[in-house]
Scaffold this motif. Structure first.
Motif, PDB file in Angstrom:
ATOM      1  N   PRO A  57       0.817  -1.214   0.000  1.00 34.69           N
ATOM      2  CA  PRO A  57       0.000   0.000   0.000  1.00 34.69           C
ATOM      3  C   PRO A  57       0.859   1.277   0.000  1.00 34.69           C
ATOM      4  CG  PRO A  57      -0.892  -1.577   1.545  1.00 34.69           C
ATOM      5  CD  PRO A  57       0.441  -2.119   1.083  1.00 34.69           C
ATOM      6  N   TRP A  58       0.462   2.224  -0.823  1.00 33.11           N
ATOM      7  CA  TRP A  58       1.222   3.465  -1.005  1.00 33.11           C
ATOM      8  C   TRP A  58       1.539   4.135   0.333  1.00 33.11           C
ATOM      9  CZ3 TRP A  58       2.023   6.693  -5.607  1.00 33.11           C
ATOM     10  CH2 TRP A  58       2.519   7.967  -5.316  1.00 33.11           C
ATOM     11  N   ASP A  59       0.516   4.370   1.163  1.00 31.57           N
ATOM     12  CA  ASP A  59       0.737   5.113   2.404  1.00 31.57           C
ATOM     13  C   ASP A  59       1.657   4.356   3.359  1.00 31.57           C
ATOM     14  OD1 ASP A  59      -1.304   3.198   2.814  1.00 31.57           O
ATOM     15  OD2 ASP A  59      -2.233   4.389   4.390  1.00 31.57           O
ATOM     16  N   GLN A  60       1.563   3.045   3.387  1.00 32.18           N
ATOM     17  CA  GLN A  60       2.431   2.259   4.266  1.00 32.18           C
ATOM     18  C   GLN A  60       3.870   2.246   3.760  1.00 32.18           C
ATOM     19  OE1 GLN A  60       0.800  -1.615   5.284  1.00 32.18           O
ATOM     20  NE2 GLN A  60      -1.271  -0.782   5.061  1.00 32.18           N
ATOM     21  N   LEU A  61       4.048   2.174   2.454  1.00 35.04           N
ATOM     22  CA  LEU A  61       5.390   2.204   1.884  1.00 35.04           C
ATOM     23  C   LEU A  61       6.037   3.562   2.118  1.00 35.04           C
ATOM     24  CD1 LEU A  61       7.494   0.578   0.363  1.00 35.04           C
ATOM     25  CD2 LEU A  61       6.439   1.317  -1.770  1.00 35.04           C
ATOM     26  N   ALA A  62       5.279   4.630   1.923  1.00 39.71           N
ATOM     27  CA  ALA A  62       5.800   5.972   2.193  1.00 39.71           C
ATOM     28  C   ALA A  62       6.210   6.099   3.656  1.00 39.71           C
ATOM     29  CB  ALA A  62       4.758   7.029   1.838  1.00 39.71           C
ATOM     30  N   SER A  63       5.373   5.616   4.547  1.00 40.73           N
ATOM     31  CA  SER A  63       5.677   5.661   5.974  1.00 40.73           C
ATOM     32  C   SER A  63       6.927   4.854   6.313  1.00 40.73           C
ATOM     33  CB  SER A  63       4.473   5.138   6.767  1.00 40.73           C
ATOM     34  OG  SER A  63       4.796   5.061   8.132  1.00 40.73           O
ATOM     35  N   ASP A  64       7.043   3.667   5.734  1.00 45.24           N
ATOM     36  CA  ASP A  64       8.195   2.809   5.997  1.00 45.24           C
ATOM     37  C   ASP A  64       9.491   3.474   5.554  1.00 45.24           C
ATOM     38  OD1 ASP A  64       9.386  -0.460   5.098  1.00 45.24           O
ATOM     39  OD2 ASP A  64       9.047   0.336   7.114  1.00 45.24           O
ATOM     40  N   ALA A  65       9.449   4.208   4.443  1.00 47.58           N
ATOM     41  CA  ALA A  65      10.637   4.888   3.923  1.00 47.58           C
ATOM     42  C   ALA A  65      10.823   6.285   4.532  1.00 47.58           C
ATOM     43  CB  ALA A  65      10.548   5.003   2.406  1.00 47.58           C
ATOM     44  N   THR A  66       9.944   6.650   5.474  1.00 50.86           N
ATOM     45  CA  THR A  66       9.924   7.969   6.125  1.00 50.86           C
ATOM     46  C   THR A  66       9.738   9.109   5.130  1.00 50.86           C
ATOM     47  OG1 THR A  66      12.329   8.307   6.197  1.00 50.86           O
ATOM     48  CG2 THR A  66      11.335   7.130   8.057  1.00 50.86           C
ATOM     49  N   LEU A  67       8.888   8.880   4.129  1.00 46.56           N
ATOM     50  CA  LEU A  67       8.546   9.901   3.145  1.00 46.56           C
ATOM     51  C   LEU A  67       7.072  10.246   3.280  1.00 46.56           C
ATOM     52  CD1 LEU A  67      10.452   8.313   0.129  1.00 46.56           C
ATOM     53  CD2 LEU A  67      11.098  10.366   1.394  1.00 46.56           C
ATOM     54  N   PRO A  68       6.692  11.497   3.019  1.00 46.92           N
ATOM     55  CA  PRO A  68       5.281  11.874   3.161  1.00 46.92           C
ATOM     56  C   PRO A  68       4.402  11.233   2.098  1.00 46.92           C
ATOM     57  CG  PRO A  68       6.537  13.678   2.225  1.00 46.92           C
ATOM     58  CD  PRO A  68       7.531  12.602   2.581  1.00 46.92           C
ATOM     59  N   TYR A 120      16.820   2.396   4.556  1.00 42.21           N
ATOM     60  CA  TYR A 120      16.603   2.992   3.243  1.00 42.21           C
ATOM     61  C   TYR A 120      17.685   4.011   2.915  1.00 42.21           C
ATOM     62  CZ  TYR A 120      11.788   1.261   2.813  1.00 42.21           C
ATOM     63  OH  TYR A 120      10.665   0.468   2.688  1.00 42.21           O
ATOM     64  N   PHE A 121      18.087   4.022   1.638  1.00 38.38           N
ATOM     65  CA  PHE A 121      18.921   5.095   1.126  1.00 38.38           C
ATOM     66  C   PHE A 121      18.283   5.632  -0.151  1.00 38.38           C
ATOM     67  CE2 PHE A 121      20.990   1.451  -1.100  1.00 38.38           C
ATOM     68  CZ  PHE A 121      21.113   1.934  -2.393  1.00 38.38           C
ATOM     69  N   ALA A 122      18.723   6.826  -0.561  1.00 35.91           N
ATOM     70  CA  ALA A 122      18.257   7.427  -1.810  1.00 35.91           C
ATOM     71  C   ALA A 122      19.446   7.631  -2.734  1.00 35.91           C
ATOM     72  CB  ALA A 122      17.572   8.760  -1.545  1.00 35.91           C
ATOM     73  N   ASP A 123      19.235   7.349  -4.019  1.00 28.96           N
ATOM     74  CA  ASP A 123      20.277   7.584  -5.017  1.00 28.96           C
ATOM     75  C   ASP A 123      20.346   9.088  -5.308  1.00 28.96           C
ATOM     76  OD1 ASP A 123      18.305   8.276  -6.907  1.00 28.96           O
ATOM     77  OD2 ASP A 123      18.696   6.568  -8.199  1.00 28.96           O
TER      78      ASP A 123
END
Length: 149
Positions: A57-68, A120-123
């Motif tokens: 789920p979008w909202d859960q994935l965003a939360s897991d990655a600490t993104l809004p 998580y990391f970001a490129d």
């Protein structure tokens, strides 16, 4: 029209990047093997050792990655890439390595509520990567993820 059902396959994830030279250097530094170099900087292909697609789920994935989640910013579009590992130690090593290669840390590695270990990391273009060891998901000597039936 043929009655033969094609075999589904997921072959390429294409990331939009703002600086081809920097992004090519980043992914080479991570150790991905570049193929078809004749394309120069028009397009770059890297051998990743295999791909698995996952739905979450979008909202859960965003939360897991600490993104809004809302409003849906251009920095997160409901997709993360994953680097599955064989051990907690490997997760820590990969995260440290990615940061040394120029990635930014989105979320430090931690024990997950499902019994795994993830960070998580970001490129350079803020494409989010999860580095994870997860129960029931094996990473083989072939570098591919093996899922149980």
């Amino acid at each position: 029209m043929s009655n033969i059902k094609p075999i589904p396959r997921f072959t390429v994830i294409t990331l939009g990047v703002s600086d081809m030279r920097a992004s090519i250097a980043f992914y080479e530094a991570l150790g991905f093997s570049r193929r078809m170099r004749t394309t120069g900087e028009a397009v770059a292909f890297f051998d990743t050792g295999g791909t698995v697609i996952a739905l979450f789920p979008w909202d859960q994935l965003a939360s897991d990655a600490t993104l809004p989640d809302q409003p849906r910013p251009t920095s997160f579009r409901g997709v993360t890439l994953a680097w599955n590992c064989s051990s907690v130690e490997e997760v820590d090593t990969v995260l440290d390595f990615a940061i040394a290669c120029g990635a930014s840390l989105l979320k430090s590695a931690h024990k997950t509520d499902y019994g795994g270990y993830s960070g998580y990391f970001a490129d350079p273009d803020n494409h989010a990567w999860e580095v994870v060891v997860a129960p029931g998901i094996e990473v083989g000597d072939d570098r591919r993820v093996h899922l149980p039936d």
